[in-house]
Scaffold this motif. Structure first.
Motif, short mmCIF file in Angstrom:
data_model
loop_
_atom_site.label_atom_id
_atom_site.label_comp_id
_atom_site.label_asym_id
_atom_site.label_seq_id
_atom_site.Cartn_x
_atom_site.Cartn_y
_atom_site.Cartn_z
N GLY A 82 0.29 4.46 -1.80
CA GLY A 82 -0.49 5.02 -2.89
C GLY A 82 -1.80 5.65 -2.47
N ASP A 83 -1.93 6.08 -1.20
CA ASP A 83 -3.19 6.71 -0.77
C ASP A 83 -3.02 8.19 -0.44
OD1 ASP A 83 -1.70 6.52 1.54
OD2 ASP A 83 -3.28 5.60 2.75
N CYS A 84 -1.87 8.74 -0.77
CA CYS A 84 -1.59 10.16 -0.51
C CYS A 84 -1.68 10.50 0.97
CB CYS A 84 -2.54 11.06 -1.31
SG CYS A 84 -2.35 10.93 -3.10
N LYS A 85 -1.47 9.49 1.83
CA LYS A 85 -1.55 9.70 3.27
C LYS A 85 -0.34 9.04 3.94
CE LYS A 85 -5.73 11.56 3.14
NZ LYS A 85 -5.99 12.95 3.53
N LYS A 86 -0.08 9.49 5.18
CA LYS A 86 0.98 8.90 5.98
C LYS A 86 0.50 8.79 7.42
CE LYS A 86 5.84 9.53 7.34
NZ LYS A 86 7.03 10.40 7.24
N ASN A 87 0.61 7.60 7.99
CA ASN A 87 0.20 7.40 9.38
C ASN A 87 1.34 7.80 10.30
OD1 ASN A 87 -2.27 6.35 8.58
ND2 ASN A 87 -1.49 4.24 8.50
N VAL A 88 1.05 8.71 11.22
CA VAL A 88 2.06 9.20 12.16
C VAL A 88 1.49 9.17 13.57
CG1 VAL A 88 3.17 10.66 10.43
CG2 VAL A 88 1.33 11.60 11.85
N CYS A 89 2.39 9.31 14.55
CA CYS A 89 1.98 9.34 15.96
C CYS A 89 1.60 10.76 16.36
CB CYS A 89 3.10 8.82 16.86
SG CYS A 89 3.50 7.08 16.57
N GLY A 109 -0.81 4.67 -8.35
CA GLY A 109 -0.30 4.30 -9.67
C GLY A 109 -1.31 3.43 -10.38
N ASP A 110 -1.89 3.91 -11.51
CA ASP A 110 -2.90 3.11 -12.21
C ASP A 110 -2.32 2.36 -13.41
OD1 ASP A 110 -2.46 5.09 -14.06
OD2 ASP A 110 -4.46 5.98 -13.92
N GLY A 111 -1.02 2.51 -13.68
CA GLY A 111 -0.40 1.79 -14.77
C GLY A 111 -0.72 2.31 -16.15
N ASP A 171 -0.05 4.62 -19.19
CA ASP A 171 1.09 5.40 -19.69
C ASP A 171 0.73 6.85 -19.95
OD1 ASP A 171 2.79 3.16 -19.67
OD2 ASP A 171 2.02 2.53 -21.63
N CYS A 172 -0.52 7.12 -20.27
CA CYS A 172 -0.89 8.46 -20.71
C CYS A 172 -1.53 9.29 -19.62
CB CYS A 172 -1.82 8.37 -21.92
SG CYS A 172 -0.96 7.72 -23.39
N THR A 173 -1.39 8.86 -18.37
CA THR A 173 -1.84 9.68 -17.25
C THR A 173 -0.72 9.78 -16.25
OG1 THR A 173 -2.74 7.76 -16.09
CG2 THR A 173 -4.25 8.97 -17.51
N VAL A 174 -0.71 10.88 -15.50
CA VAL A 174 0.28 11.12 -14.46
C VAL A 174 -0.48 11.16 -13.15
CG1 VAL A 174 2.04 12.67 -13.57
CG2 VAL A 174 1.76 12.41 -16.04
N ASP A 175 -0.08 10.31 -12.21
CA ASP A 175 -0.75 10.22 -10.92
C ASP A 175 -0.01 11.09 -9.91
OD1 ASP A 175 -2.62 8.25 -11.85
OD2 ASP A 175 -0.98 6.79 -11.76
N LEU A 176 -0.74 12.00 -9.25
CA LEU A 176 -0.16 12.94 -8.30
C LEU A 176 -1.01 12.97 -7.04
CD1 LEU A 176 0.38 15.89 -10.81
CD2 LEU A 176 2.12 14.25 -10.05
N CYS A 233 -17.73 0.39 -13.12
CA CYS A 233 -16.74 0.43 -14.19
C CYS A 233 -15.37 0.17 -13.60
CB CYS A 233 -16.77 1.80 -14.88
SG CYS A 233 -15.55 1.97 -16.21
N GLY A 234 -14.57 -0.62 -14.31
CA GLY A 234 -13.25 -0.96 -13.80
C GLY A 234 -12.21 0.10 -14.04
N GLY A 235 -12.57 1.40 -14.03
CA GLY A 235 -11.60 2.47 -14.19
C GLY A 235 -11.74 3.17 -15.51
N MET A 236 -11.11 4.33 -15.61
CA MET A 236 -11.14 5.12 -16.83
C MET A 236 -10.61 4.29 -18.00
SD MET A 236 -12.01 8.15 -17.84
CE MET A 236 -11.74 9.37 -19.15
#
Length: 628
Positions: free
Chosen positions: A104-111, A127-129, A131-136, A290-293
């Motif tokens: 979930g960090d939009c990253k990939k560790n590679v050699c 993923g913030d759980g 329902d009314c937002t889409v995480d990309l 703040c604990g998030g939106m």
């Protein structure tokens, strides 16, 4: 090492197994290559020779990396080996996925070049759980977009839908309203049809608002707070504009723009929301967290509220800094470094400034140094014999215990401190040498106040043990006076009878007579202590001698018995102290000095008497009286 050996090492690290059908193809990411051992040559012309058989042994030229070599030094390293065995490492192919990943960090560790690097991975969104937002993910960065209007909400909001702006609402369109009495969606709220007919009717307080309809806007008519969109009906029966002190959560939050995130705080009201109150961003919270939106303000050490493990507001306990002086605490770690928790103040102990040297204390934690010694804060730990921190005139500084004292009983019993950090015996205690003594002097087997040198002095006399004292008269415990003589009580030995003297103090008898120590006072007439043959003994002066001129009459006339006889030419023998006559001259004319015998008229009592020569006594001398 050949290509074949390198390939096997890769297989050993990755854990891949090849089937006979796969042959010796490389792992994903490498070009398909078949490694072959040399085959036999072809026969004749035309078709070439047959291909040699594929090598299938699991060892590399006689070694096994899993047995003979150390594990790889990193995720992007591959151990290799050859006969010997000789081991080394090669880099994993660039682009190989590392074993360690963070979801979930939009990253990939590679050699890359044998090291782990991070590449963008848009297929790894957070993923913030909600329902009314889409995480990309976009170019390796997380992006949140609102879900489409009408998207069903889940969980506690299962009967709601998304409004297209990221919020769960009652309705997004009329179709979302299933209550036959409330079939119109007005401002995301299902209301009766009358609430959208452009007329003031029903329970409305103003056109299509108030009552059972949506709340009225600012300055529209109202009866109660619930009639107003912003939740506040003014004294003029008109809906008041939203404010940060009206006791209601309102503002733009109901219009889709920024408004209060909780009652009279957050949004346009500034960072005034406390812990667990609503927030959208950190700046909505007093503690700036703040604990998030659409979340709540996280309790922390800056929220100006006593919460969590804190012992006072925003201090002590948990991750908060120590509390300052006067703040509540439950242990020393609850306070700043220059304070301690004064538990004596129970039930509400407070952080108290650590004490300076010399102040009374009950533990090291109360002192700034930090050493609490002998009940006071001390400049050092003051360890060692005969050291103290409460010495008068030097309280708070580690000092030698004064000579002769031992307040902590460090010297255990018969010894005391010597003022230089050592234990020594005081005067009067038994010793074998001066090193043991506080006075550095051991006399008569006891520690003595002086060296006590000289005749007839002692340090072990009863009643003055440890003090150099004159030996009493008549004693000689150390036989200093040699023989029968004793000390005279003045630091010298007595003189024996007969010894020359100046006064009786020097004599054993206490009497100095005729220039010598005498056996008695020898004070009567015609007695002497210096007579030849009896020097030192009181003896009658021989008859006819008078060395001291004690008898009157001109011619010495001691009578030999300690008295004077009658002088020449005397008329009558008169009683004398000794009542004797020594010759006819002591008698009247013609008288004879004769011994008094039994039967004589003057017997008993007379020593001698004068007679007429014919038996008649002219006179007799009585012991203590006159003649009859």
């Amino acid at each position: 090492m050949g290509i074949r050996s390198s390939f096997r090492a890769i297989l050993a690290v990755t854990g891949l197994a090849l089937t006979a059908a796969q042959g010796c193809n490389l792992i994903a990411g490498l070009e398909d290559v078949t490694f072959e051992s040399g085959g036999s040559g072809g026969t004749g012309t035309g078709a070439g020779g047959t291909t040699g058989s594929t090598t299938s042994d699991t060892e590399q030229d006689g070694c096994d990396v899993t047995v003979d070599c150390q594990p790889a030094s990193g995720e992007c390293k591959i151990p290799m080996c050859d006969s010997g065995p000789i081991c080394w490492e090669e880099n994993a192919p660039d682009g190989t996925a590392a074993a360690t990943q963070t979801g979930g960090d939009c990253k990939k560790n590679v050699c890359q070049g044998g090291a782990v690097v991070s590449d963008n991975d848009d297929d790894d969104p957070p993923g913030d759980g909600d329902d009314c937002t889409v995480d990309l993910c976009s170019a390796g960065e997380p992006v949140t977009e609102p879900a489409s209007a009408g998207t069903p909400c889940t969980g506690p909001a299962a009967e709601k839908v998304c409004d297209g702006t990221g919020e769960c609402v009652e309705c997004a369109e009329n179709a979302d309203c299933t209550d036959p009495l409330k079939q119109v969606c007005d401002s995301h709220k299902c209301v009766p049809q009358d609430c959208a007919n452009g007329s003031l009717d029903g329970s409305e307080t103003d056109v299509d608002c108030g009552g059972s309809c949506n709340g009225c806007d600012t300055d529209q008519a109202c009866s109660v707070d619930g009639d107003c969109f912003h939740g506040k009906c003014g004294a003029d029966s008109k809906c008041a504009p939203p404010s940060c002190d009206d006791g209601v959560q309102n503002g733009g939050a109901y219009l889709g723009d920024d408004g209060e995130t909780d009652v009279d705080c957050g949004g346009p009201c500034g960072a005034t929301c406390g812990p667990m109150e609503g927030c959208d961003v950190n700046s909505d919270c007093v503690g700036d967290q703040c604990g998030g939106m659409g979340g709540t303000c996280v309790p922390n050490c800056q929220d100006q509220v006593l919460n969590g493990a804190e012992t006072d507001v925003d201090c002590g306990g948990g991750t908060c800094a120590g509390c300052a002086f006067g703040k509540k605490c439950d242990s020393d770690v609850s306070c700043i470094a220059t304070a301690y928790c004064d538990l004596a103040a129970l039930p509400d102990p407070v952080c108290t400034k650590k004490k300076d040297n010399g102040a009374t204390c009950k533990g090291d934690n109360q002192c700034a140094t930090p050493f609490c010694v002998d009940g006071v804060c001390c400049n050092t730990s003051c360890g060692g014999t005969c050291l103290a921190c409460d010495v008068a005139g030097n309280v708070g500084t580690c000092s030698y215990v004064p000579t002769g004292q031992d307040p902590a009983n460090e010297c255990m019993g018969a010894q005391v401190c010597n003022g230089a950090g050592q234990c020594r015996k005081p005067n009067g205690e038994a010793c074998a040498g001066g090193i043991e003594c506080l006075s550095a002097t051991c006399v008569d087997d006891v520690c003595c106040n002086t060296a006590c040198g000289g005749t007839c002095l002692a340090c072990d006399l009863a009643g003055s043990m440890g003090t150099c004292t004159l030996v009493p008269a008549g004693q000689d415990p150390d036989n200093e006076c040699a023989g029968a003589l004793d000390c005279n009580g003045s630091g010298a030995c007595f003189l024996d009878n007969g010894a020359p003297c100046a006064n009786g103090l020097a004599c054993q008898s206490g009497e100095c007579v005729d220039g010598v120590c005498c056996d008695s006072a020898c004070g009567s007439t015609c007695l002497a202590c210096n007579l030849v043959g009896s020097v030192g003994m009181c003896t009658p002066v021989p008859a006819g001698a008078d060395p001291d001129g004690e008898c009157s009459g001109g011619t010495p006339d001691c009578n030999g018995n300690g008295g004077c006889g009658k002088g020449p030419g005397g008329a009558t023998c008169v009683p004398s102290a000794n009542n004797v006559c020594f010759g006819n001259t002591d008698c009247p004319s013609g008288g004879i000095c004769s011994p008094v015998a039994s039967g004589d008229p003057c017997f008993p009592g007379a020593v001698s008497a004068c007679s007429d020569g014919g038996g008649g006594f002219v006179d007799c001398v009585w012991m203590g009286g006159a003649c009859p």
